[in-house]
Motif scaffolding. Structure first.
Motif, PDB file in Angstrom:
ATOM      1  N   MET A 167      -4.660  -9.960   7.800  1.00  0.00           N
ATOM      2  CA  MET A 167      -4.144  -9.484   9.067  1.00  0.00           C
ATOM      3  C   MET A 167      -3.597  -8.069   8.917  1.00  0.00           C
ATOM      4  SD  MET A 167      -4.527 -11.882  11.418  1.00  0.00           S
ATOM      5  CE  MET A 167      -3.306 -11.530  12.660  1.00  0.00           C
ATOM      6  N   GLU A 168      -2.914  -7.827   7.801  1.00  0.00           N
ATOM      7  CA  GLU A 168      -2.356  -6.495   7.584  1.00  0.00           C
ATOM      8  C   GLU A 168      -3.461  -5.452   7.420  1.00  0.00           C
ATOM      9  OE1 GLU A 168       0.200  -7.060   4.234  1.00  0.00           O
ATOM     10  OE2 GLU A 168       1.616  -8.263   5.388  1.00  0.00           O
ATOM     11  N   LYS A 169      -4.533  -5.823   6.697  1.00  0.00           N
ATOM     12  CA  LYS A 169      -5.635  -4.881   6.500  1.00  0.00           C
ATOM     13  C   LYS A 169      -6.302  -4.519   7.817  1.00  0.00           C
ATOM     14  CE  LYS A 169      -6.838  -6.079   1.784  1.00  0.00           C
ATOM     15  NZ  LYS A 169      -7.849  -6.661   0.891  1.00  0.00           N
ATOM     16  N   LEU A 170      -6.313  -5.470   8.763  1.00  0.00           N
ATOM     17  CA  LEU A 170      -6.909  -5.225  10.079  1.00  0.00           C
ATOM     18  C   LEU A 170      -5.905  -4.618  11.051  1.00  0.00           C
ATOM     19  CD1 LEU A 170      -8.968  -8.519  10.444  1.00  0.00           C
ATOM     20  CD2 LEU A 170      -9.833  -6.236   9.921  1.00  0.00           C
ATOM     21  N   ASN A 171      -4.662  -4.424  10.564  1.00  0.00           N
ATOM     22  CA  ASN A 171      -3.598  -3.846  11.379  1.00  0.00           C
ATOM     23  C   ASN A 171      -3.291  -4.712  12.596  1.00  0.00           C
ATOM     24  OD1 ASN A 171      -1.714  -1.860  11.319  1.00  0.00           O
ATOM     25  ND2 ASN A 171      -2.939  -0.357  12.434  1.00  0.00           N
ATOM     26  N   LEU A 172      -3.284  -6.045  12.369  1.00  0.00           N
ATOM     27  CA  LEU A 172      -2.992  -6.996  13.431  1.00  0.00           C
ATOM     28  C   LEU A 172      -1.644  -7.657  13.183  1.00  0.00           C
ATOM     29  CD1 LEU A 172      -6.509  -8.669  13.664  1.00  0.00           C
ATOM     30  CD2 LEU A 172      -5.548  -6.982  15.227  1.00  0.00           C
ATOM     31  N   TRP A 206       0.931 -10.807  13.181  1.00  0.00           N
ATOM     32  CA  TRP A 206       0.955 -12.268  13.102  1.00  0.00           C
ATOM     33  C   TRP A 206       1.602 -12.872  14.349  1.00  0.00           C
ATOM     34  CZ3 TRP A 206      -1.407 -15.700  10.144  1.00  0.00           C
ATOM     35  CH2 TRP A 206      -1.992 -15.263   8.961  1.00  0.00           C
ATOM     36  N   LYS A 207       2.378 -12.101  15.067  1.00  0.00           N
ATOM     37  CA  LYS A 207       3.036 -12.614  16.288  1.00  0.00           C
ATOM     38  C   LYS A 207       2.024 -12.893  17.384  1.00  0.00           C
ATOM     39  CE  LYS A 207       7.054 -12.364  14.482  1.00  0.00           C
ATOM     40  NZ  LYS A 207       7.618 -13.573  13.947  1.00  0.00           N
ATOM     41  N   SER A 208       0.845 -12.273  17.317  1.00  0.00           N
ATOM     42  CA  SER A 208      -0.181 -12.490  18.347  1.00  0.00           C
ATOM     43  C   SER A 208      -1.098 -13.672  18.022  1.00  0.00           C
ATOM     44  CB  SER A 208      -1.016 -11.227  18.529  1.00  0.00           C
ATOM     45  OG  SER A 208      -1.722 -10.935  17.334  1.00  0.00           O
ATOM     46  N   VAL A 209      -0.930 -14.273  16.845  1.00  0.00           N
ATOM     47  CA  VAL A 209      -1.774 -15.402  16.442  1.00  0.00           C
ATOM     48  C   VAL A 209      -1.262 -16.677  17.103  1.00  0.00           C
ATOM     49  CG1 VAL A 209      -2.594 -16.794  14.498  1.00  0.00           C
ATOM     50  CG2 VAL A 209      -2.349 -14.312  14.239  1.00  0.00           C
ATOM     51  N   LEU A 210      -2.150 -17.370  17.817  1.00  0.00           N
ATOM     52  CA  LEU A 210      -1.772 -18.610  18.489  1.00  0.00           C
ATOM     53  C   LEU A 210      -2.000 -19.840  17.628  1.00  0.00           C
ATOM     54  CD1 LEU A 210      -3.350 -17.881  21.978  1.00  0.00           C
ATOM     55  CD2 LEU A 210      -0.963 -17.568  21.271  1.00  0.00           C
ATOM     56  N   ALA A 211      -3.084 -19.824  16.841  1.00  0.00           N
ATOM     57  CA  ALA A 211      -3.437 -21.008  16.053  1.00  0.00           C
ATOM     58  C   ALA A 211      -4.249 -20.607  14.842  1.00  0.00           C
ATOM     59  CB  ALA A 211      -4.220 -21.993  16.913  1.00  0.00           C
ATOM     60  N   VAL A 212      -4.242 -21.496  13.856  1.00  0.00           N
ATOM     61  CA  VAL A 212      -5.090 -21.358  12.686  1.00  0.00           C
ATOM     62  C   VAL A 212      -5.933 -22.623  12.589  1.00  0.00           C
ATOM     63  CG1 VAL A 212      -3.633 -19.757  11.389  1.00  0.00           C
ATOM     64  CG2 VAL A 212      -3.223 -22.204  11.195  1.00  0.00           C
ATOM     65  N   CYS A 213      -7.159 -22.469  12.125  1.00  0.00           N
ATOM     66  CA  CYS A 213      -8.090 -23.588  12.068  1.00  0.00           C
ATOM     67  C   CYS A 213      -8.634 -23.707  10.651  1.00  0.00           C
ATOM     68  CB  CYS A 213      -9.228 -23.354  13.063  1.00  0.00           C
ATOM     69  SG  CYS A 213     -10.466 -24.640  13.067  1.00  0.00           S
ATOM     70  N   PHE A 214      -8.462 -24.897  10.042  1.00  0.00           N
ATOM     71  CA  PHE A 214      -8.931 -25.133   8.681  1.00  0.00           C
ATOM     72  C   PHE A 214      -9.622 -26.478   8.597  1.00  0.00           C
ATOM     73  CE2 PHE A 214      -4.795 -22.843   8.095  1.00  0.00           C
ATOM     74  CZ  PHE A 214      -5.325 -21.627   7.713  1.00  0.00           C
ATOM     75  N   ASP A 215     -10.310 -26.685   7.475  1.00  0.00           N
ATOM     76  CA  ASP A 215     -10.852 -28.012   7.209  1.00  0.00           C
ATOM     77  C   ASP A 215      -9.709 -28.895   6.706  1.00  0.00           C
ATOM     78  OD1 ASP A 215     -10.381 -27.351   4.567  1.00  0.00           O
ATOM     79  OD2 ASP A 215     -12.478 -27.251   3.994  1.00  0.00           O
ATOM     80  N   GLY A 216     -10.018 -30.082   6.265  1.00  0.00           N
ATOM     81  CA  GLY A 216      -8.988 -31.042   5.883  1.00  0.00           C
ATOM     82  C   GLY A 216      -8.481 -30.922   4.463  1.00  0.00           C
ATOM     83  N   ALA A 217      -8.823 -29.849   3.747  1.00  0.00           N
ATOM     84  CA  ALA A 217      -8.353 -29.697   2.371  1.00  0.00           C
ATOM     85  C   ALA A 217      -6.839 -29.546   2.352  1.00  0.00           C
ATOM     86  CB  ALA A 217      -9.018 -28.484   1.723  1.00  0.00           C
ATOM     87  N   SER A 218      -6.200 -30.256   1.435  1.00  0.00           N
ATOM     88  CA  SER A 218      -4.732 -30.243   1.389  1.00  0.00           C
ATOM     89  C   SER A 218      -4.185 -28.842   1.151  1.00  0.00           C
ATOM     90  CB  SER A 218      -4.222 -31.206   0.323  1.00  0.00           C
ATOM     91  OG  SER A 218      -4.685 -30.815  -0.956  1.00  0.00           O
ATOM     92  N   VAL A 224      -1.856 -23.267   3.298  1.00  0.00           N
ATOM     93  CA  VAL A 224      -2.014 -22.009   4.036  1.00  0.00           C
ATOM     94  C   VAL A 224      -1.356 -22.126   5.403  1.00  0.00           C
ATOM     95  CG1 VAL A 224      -3.697 -20.396   5.016  1.00  0.00           C
ATOM     96  CG2 VAL A 224      -4.119 -21.412   2.774  1.00  0.00           C
ATOM     97  N   GLN A 225      -1.466 -23.320   6.015  1.00  0.00           N
ATOM     98  CA  GLN A 225      -0.826 -23.546   7.318  1.00  0.00           C
ATOM     99  C   GLN A 225       0.669 -23.252   7.244  1.00  0.00           C
ATOM    100  OE1 GLN A 225       0.258 -27.167  10.334  1.00  0.00           O
ATOM    101  NE2 GLN A 225      -0.402 -27.699   8.320  1.00  0.00           N
ATOM    102  N   SER A 226       1.349 -23.763   6.201  1.00  0.00           N
ATOM    103  CA  SER A 226       2.797 -23.554   6.089  1.00  0.00           C
ATOM    104  C   SER A 226       3.124 -22.079   5.862  1.00  0.00           C
ATOM    105  CB  SER A 226       3.387 -24.413   4.971  1.00  0.00           C
ATOM    106  OG  SER A 226       2.948 -23.964   3.716  1.00  0.00           O
ATOM    107  N   ARG A 227       2.267 -21.390   5.152  1.00  0.00           N
ATOM    108  CA  ARG A 227       2.497 -19.955   4.928  1.00  0.00           C
ATOM    109  C   ARG A 227       2.351 -19.171   6.225  1.00  0.00           C
ATOM    110  NH1 ARG A 227      -0.434 -19.212  -0.908  1.00  0.00           N
ATOM    111  NH2 ARG A 227       0.937 -20.669  -1.994  1.00  0.00           N
ATOM    112  N   CYS A 228       1.354 -19.578   7.033  1.00  0.00           N
ATOM    113  CA  CYS A 228       1.168 -18.919   8.331  1.00  0.00           C
ATOM    114  C   CYS A 228       2.364 -19.184   9.229  1.00  0.00           C
ATOM    115  CB  CYS A 228      -0.113 -19.415   9.002  1.00  0.00           C
ATOM    116  SG  CYS A 228      -1.627 -18.933   8.148  1.00  0.00           S
ATOM    117  N   LYS A 229       2.854 -20.431   9.237  1.00  0.00           N
ATOM    118  CA  LYS A 229       4.014 -20.766  10.069  1.00  0.00           C
ATOM    119  C   LYS A 229       5.287 -20.097   9.568  1.00  0.00           C
ATOM    120  CE  LYS A 229       2.478 -24.953  12.191  1.00  0.00           C
ATOM    121  NZ  LYS A 229       3.029 -25.824  13.178  1.00  0.00           N
ATOM    122  N   GLY A 230       5.304 -19.780   8.275  1.00  0.00           N
ATOM    123  CA  GLY A 230       6.441 -19.043   7.729  1.00  0.00           C
ATOM    124  C   GLY A 230       6.531 -17.643   8.311  1.00  0.00           C
ATOM    125  N   ILE A 231       5.395 -17.110   8.693  1.00  0.00           N
ATOM    126  CA  ILE A 231       5.344 -15.767   9.280  1.00  0.00           C
ATOM    127  C   ILE A 231       5.544 -15.841  10.789  1.00  0.00           C
ATOM    128  CG2 ILE A 231       3.883 -13.732   9.630  1.00  0.00           C
ATOM    129  CD1 ILE A 231       2.459 -14.530   6.985  1.00  0.00           C
TER     130      ILE A 231
END
Length: 172
Positions: A1-6, A8-20, A29-36
């Motif tokens: 996100m930083e490289k694209l100059n975007l 994180w406050k504009s991110v509504l959702a993240v989508c992943f497969d079921g890997a823990s 990764v979900q928890s790291r995104c929610k940390g931001i």
């Protein structure tokens, strides 16, 4: 996100497969995104869900059918392909090639069943074969075609979550 100059406050959702590693609320990764951004929603990938449902179907109901499809492929491609190529040249017809199955790519299964469905079989050959296998071809062909269409739709980068949910209901 930083490289694209975007932001994180504009991110509504993240989508992943079921890997823990992805969805874990503690270290994924979900928890790291929610940390931001605490408002980010986690969405389980519909494409991955579809694949899991299809894997269960294959493992429980259709093993004999898909096993036979793969055996036909192995037999023809392993020992008879060159002979069939020679025959197709002699009779001036296009050789239909069977497709190998893939564990995760259901488009390969759709292609394999479509090739078998289009394969010209005389009534004598059909009568000597397993009736359930031919019923399987007739039943699975339209189902697999719908699944491939749905799978491609889910891979469209312009697809929004509401349309995806509606398509999931439609496919059911």
């Amino acid at each position: 996100m930083e490289k694209l100059n975007l932001s994180w406050k504009s991110v509504l959702a993240v989508c992943f497969d079921g890997a823990s590693e992805m969805y874990s609320r503690i270290s994924g990764v979900q928890s790291r995104c929610k940390g931001i951004n605490t408002k980010i929603l986690y969405v389980h990938c519909f494409e991955r869900c579809l694949n899991l449902v299809l894997q269960d179907l294959k493992n429980s109901l259709m093993f004999d059918f898909f096993g036979t499809v793969q055996l036909l492929y192995n037999f023809i491609e392993g020992t008879r392909h060159a002979i069939l190529e020679q025959i197709s040249k002699i009779v001036a017809t296009k050789l239909r090639i069977l497709k190998s199955l893939s564990r995760t790519r259901w488009a390969c299964r759709a292609e394999a069943v479509a090739a078998l469905k289009l394969f010209p079989m005389s009534s004598n050959i059909a009568l000597s074969q397993n009736f359930e296998f031919f019923i399987g071809i007739e039943l699975m062909h339209p189902i697999l075609q719908m699944i491939v269409k749905f799978s491609k739709l889910l891979q469209d980068p312009k697809l929004d979550i509401l349309t995806a949910m509606g398509e999931v209901r439609h496919l059911r």
